[in-house]
Design a protein around this motif. Structure first.
Motif, PDB file in Angstrom:
ATOM      1  N   ARG A  39       0.833  -1.200   0.000  1.00 40.54           N
ATOM      2  CA  ARG A  39       0.000   0.000   0.000  1.00 40.54           C
ATOM      3  C   ARG A  39       0.868   1.251   0.000  1.00 40.54           C
ATOM      4  N   GLY A  40       0.394   2.277  -0.689  1.00 35.57           N
ATOM      5  CA  GLY A  40       1.097   3.548  -0.716  1.00 35.57           C
ATOM      6  C   GLY A  40       1.936   3.759  -1.962  1.00 35.57           C
ATOM      7  N   LEU A  41       1.731   2.903  -2.957  1.00 36.88           N
ATOM      8  CA  LEU A  41       2.523   3.001  -4.189  1.00 36.88           C
ATOM      9  C   LEU A  41       1.856   3.916  -5.203  1.00 36.88           C
ATOM     10  N   GLY A  42       2.684   4.564  -5.992  1.00 41.61           N
ATOM     11  CA  GLY A  42       2.153   5.328  -7.109  1.00 41.61           C
ATOM     12  C   GLY A  42       1.935   4.453  -8.333  1.00 41.61           C
ATOM     13  N   VAL A  43       2.726   3.383  -8.449  1.00 37.81           N
ATOM     14  CA  VAL A  43       2.615   2.429  -9.560  1.00 37.81           C
ATOM     15  C   VAL A  43       2.582   1.020  -8.989  1.00 37.81           C
ATOM     16  N   GLY A  44       2.272   0.043  -9.842  1.00 40.76           N
ATOM     17  CA  GLY A  44       2.230  -1.341  -9.394  1.00 40.76           C
ATOM     18  C   GLY A  44       3.507  -2.083  -9.725  1.00 40.76           C
ATOM     19  N   PHE A  45       3.508  -3.380  -9.420  1.00 42.86           N
ATOM     20  CA  PHE A  45       4.667  -4.226  -9.681  1.00 42.86           C
ATOM     21  C   PHE A  45       4.549  -4.853 -11.058  1.00 42.86           C
ATOM     22  N   SER A  46       5.645  -4.865 -11.781  1.00 43.59           N
ATOM     23  CA  SER A  46       5.655  -5.432 -13.126  1.00 43.59           C
ATOM     24  C   SER A  46       5.858  -6.941 -13.100  1.00 43.59           C
ATOM     25  N   ARG A  47       6.303  -7.476 -11.977  1.00 48.81           N
ATOM     26  CA  ARG A  47       6.510  -8.928 -11.865  1.00 48.81           C
ATOM     27  C   ARG A  47       6.223  -9.381 -10.440  1.00 48.81           C
ATOM     28  N   ALA A  48       5.681 -10.599 -10.332  1.00 50.16           N
ATOM     29  CA  ALA A  48       5.300 -11.134  -9.030  1.00 50.16           C
ATOM     30  C   ALA A  48       6.511 -11.305  -8.120  1.00 50.16           C
ATOM     31  N   SER A  49       7.648 -11.709  -8.688  1.00 49.93           N
ATOM     32  CA  SER A  49       8.829 -11.960  -7.860  1.00 49.93           C
ATOM     33  C   SER A  49       9.302 -10.691  -7.166  1.00 49.93           C
ATOM     34  N   ALA A  50       9.100  -9.538  -7.783  1.00 48.74           N
ATOM     35  CA  ALA A  50       9.514  -8.280  -7.169  1.00 48.74           C
ATOM     36  C   ALA A  50       8.653  -7.966  -5.949  1.00 48.74           C
ATOM     37  N   LEU A  51       7.340  -8.196  -6.077  1.00 52.97           N
ATOM     38  CA  LEU A  51       6.458  -8.004  -4.927  1.00 52.97           C
ATOM     39  C   LEU A  51       6.837  -8.960  -3.798  1.00 52.97           C
ATOM     40  N   GLU A  52       7.118 -10.204  -4.154  1.00 54.95           N
ATOM     41  CA  GLU A  52       7.457 -11.196  -3.138  1.00 54.95           C
ATOM     42  C   GLU A  52       8.781 -10.870  -2.459  1.00 54.95           C
ATOM     43  N   LEU A  53       9.699 -10.272  -3.182  1.00 56.32           N
ATOM     44  CA  LEU A  53      10.949  -9.827  -2.576  1.00 56.32           C
ATOM     45  C   LEU A  53      10.676  -8.760  -1.520  1.00 56.32           C
ATOM     46  N   VAL A  54       9.801  -7.821  -1.823  1.00 57.72           N
ATOM     47  CA  VAL A  54       9.475  -6.774  -0.855  1.00 57.72           C
ATOM     48  C   VAL A  54       8.812  -7.374   0.377  1.00 57.72           C
ATOM     49  N   VAL A  55       7.916  -8.348   0.192  1.00 58.13           N
ATOM     50  CA  VAL A  55       7.280  -9.009   1.331  1.00 58.13           C
ATOM     51  C   VAL A  55       8.332  -9.693   2.195  1.00 58.13           C
ATOM     52  N   TYR A  56       9.256 -10.396   1.559  1.00 58.52           N
ATOM     53  CA  TYR A  56      10.311 -11.093   2.316  1.00 58.52           C
ATOM     54  C   TYR A  56      11.158 -10.095   3.106  1.00 58.52           C
ATOM     55  N   LEU A  57      11.576  -9.035   2.452  1.00 58.09           N
ATOM     56  CA  LEU A  57      12.423  -8.052   3.130  1.00 58.09           C
ATOM     57  C   LEU A  57      11.667  -7.345   4.257  1.00 58.09           C
ATOM     58  N   ALA A  58      10.374  -7.125   4.071  1.00 57.12           N
ATOM     59  CA  ALA A  58       9.578  -6.457   5.107  1.00 57.12           C
ATOM     60  C   ALA A  58       9.512  -7.284   6.377  1.00 57.12           C
ATOM     61  N   LEU A  59       9.598  -8.607   6.244  1.00 54.96           N
ATOM     62  CA  LEU A  59       9.578  -9.487   7.419  1.00 54.96           C
ATOM     63  C   LEU A  59      10.983  -9.772   7.925  1.00 54.96           C
ATOM     64  N   HIS A  60      11.989  -9.175   7.283  1.00 56.50           N
ATOM     65  CA  HIS A  60      13.377  -9.293   7.721  1.00 56.50           C
ATOM     66  C   HIS A  60      13.971  -7.887   7.805  1.00 56.50           C
ATOM     67  N   PRO A  61      13.560  -7.127   8.804  1.00 57.76           N
ATOM     68  CA  PRO A  61      13.960  -5.712   8.884  1.00 57.76           C
ATOM     69  C   PRO A  61      15.467  -5.490   8.966  1.00 57.76           C
ATOM     70  N   ALA A  62      16.228  -6.497   9.377  1.00 54.36           N
ATOM     71  CA  ALA A  62      17.678  -6.353   9.417  1.00 54.36           C
ATOM     72  C   ALA A  62      18.303  -6.577   8.044  1.00 54.36           C
ATOM     73  N   GLY A  63      17.486  -6.939   7.064  1.00 51.45           N
ATOM     74  CA  GLY A  63      17.985  -7.181   5.725  1.00 51.45           C
ATOM     75  C   GLY A  63      18.278  -8.643   5.469  1.00 51.45           C
ATOM     76  N   ALA A  64      18.634  -8.969   4.241  1.00 53.62           N
ATOM     77  CA  ALA A  64      18.908 -10.356   3.856  1.00 53.62           C
ATOM     78  C   ALA A  64      19.920 -10.378   2.730  1.00 53.62           C
ATOM     79  N   THR A  65      20.763 -11.385   2.740  1.00 54.56           N
ATOM     80  CA  THR A  65      21.724 -11.556   1.659  1.00 54.56           C
ATOM     81  C   THR A  65      20.986 -11.986   0.393  1.00 54.56           C
ATOM     82  N   ASN A  66      21.633 -11.794  -0.733  1.00 55.44           N
ATOM     83  CA  ASN A  66      21.029 -12.220  -1.991  1.00 55.44           C
ATOM     84  C   ASN A  66      20.739 -13.716  -1.988  1.00 55.44           C
ATOM     85  N   ASP A  67      21.641 -14.498  -1.431  1.00 58.64           N
ATOM     86  CA  ASP A  67      21.419 -15.946  -1.368  1.00 58.64           C
ATOM     87  C   ASP A  67      20.182 -16.282  -0.545  1.00 58.64           C
ATOM     88  N   ALA A  68      19.961 -15.559   0.567  1.00 62.43           N
ATOM     89  CA  ALA A  68      18.834 -15.858   1.454  1.00 62.43           C
ATOM     90  C   ALA A  68      17.504 -15.560   0.774  1.00 62.43           C
TER      91      ALA A  68
END
Length: 279
Positions: A39-68
């Motif tokens: 929520r709060g976007l001006g535009v949408g996501f062009s691919r599902a994997s990008a949205l899922e990456l944001v969801v993953y990172l949002a639940l890992h506030p300390a960040g995550a390595t590319n491998d993770a």
């Protein structure tokens, strides 16, 4: 671009009051208490994997390595570095920049972390649920829209990391607490609404069904008691609807649930006396 995700389940609000708790610096909210959405976007996501990456990172506030995060999004595949780069770039473009001009997903080498401008409805829920004010409990339950993380292509990481179990437990516990508060106030219909909201997240939690049994009884609704038990049995055991005049087979439910039902049920059954004798 269009927003990727599953349409929101529309349900009525539990309460008409929802005090704001968001911090002023937070401009994007990741919704996981139901179909995943941003929520709060001006535009949408062009691919599902990008949205899922944001969801993953949002639940890992300390960040995550590319491998993770790559393993979480594609658990059965080894993705090329170019794919990871393009996924992160797509997520960064969709999130855009904050009011201060900085990326909501800052550029980084080998590790990604969302800026503090991105939060989650789960964080809002925990803040509200931790209050001693019952009004805020109901505001927290208003945030619940359905099964957590619904719509993600691969949500195995939410189970493996214990996140789904944590969300289910906290939502169910709050729903029970809110229902008990309304039952003590003599408002069984409102209490039932709280229990129903909890069942959206944790549909097999018998604590919530026990509250529904009590709600039906407080409303003087014997048929409602029977319907709640039939609903529970269909969930936990896939039991078909019983024939009129026959008893439920309560072996599939917790003894506390069975005992409560036996106490509240207005139906007289031959085995009831025998059970009382054994106890």
């Amino acid at each position: 671009g269009r927003t990727i995700g599953v349409p929101m389940t529309v349900i009525g609000p539990v309460t008409q009051e929802r005090p704001p708790v968001a911090e002023t610096c937070q401009e994007i909210e990741v919704g996981i208490l139901g179909p995943a959405e941003i929520r709060g976007l001006g535009v949408g996501f062009s691919r599902a994997s990008a949205l899922e990456l944001v969801v993953y990172l949002a639940l890992h506030p300390a960040g995550a390595t590319n491998d993770a995060w790559a393993t979480a999004l594609w658990p059965d595949r080894l993705m090329a570095p170019a794919t990871l780069h393009s996924t992160a770039s797509a997520a960064r473009r969709a999130l855009g920049r904050s009011s201060s001009g900085l990326d909501h997903l800052p550029r980084s080498h080998g590790r990604l972390r969302l800026a503090p401008t991105v939060t989650t409805d789960w964080r809002r829920f925990t803040v509200l649920a931790g209050s001693d004010d019952p009004v805020l409990w109901w505001a927290a339950l208003d945030l619940v829209r359905g099964r957590p993380f619904d719509g993600l292509r691969s949500a195995e990481w939410t189970v493996l990391e214990g996140i789904t179990a944590e969300v289910e437990e906290h939502v169910a516990e709050l729903a029970c607490r809110a229902a008990d508060e309304r039952l003590r106030a003599g408002r069984p219909r409102s209490a039932a609404a709280a229990a129903r909201r909890g069942l959206l997240v944790s549909p097999y939690d018998e604590r919530l069904y026990r509250r529904l049994l009590v709600c039906a009884d407080q409303e003087g609704h014997p048929a409602g008691v029977e319907r709640v038990m039939a609903e529970l049995l269909s969930q936990v055991d896939g039991a078909p609807s019983r024939r009129p005049g026959t008893a439920f087979d309560l072996a599939a439910v917790h003894p506390r649930t069975a005992s409560l039902y036996e106490t509240l049920s207005r139906r007289r059954r031959p085995e009831t006396g025998a059970m009382a004798t054994r106890q």
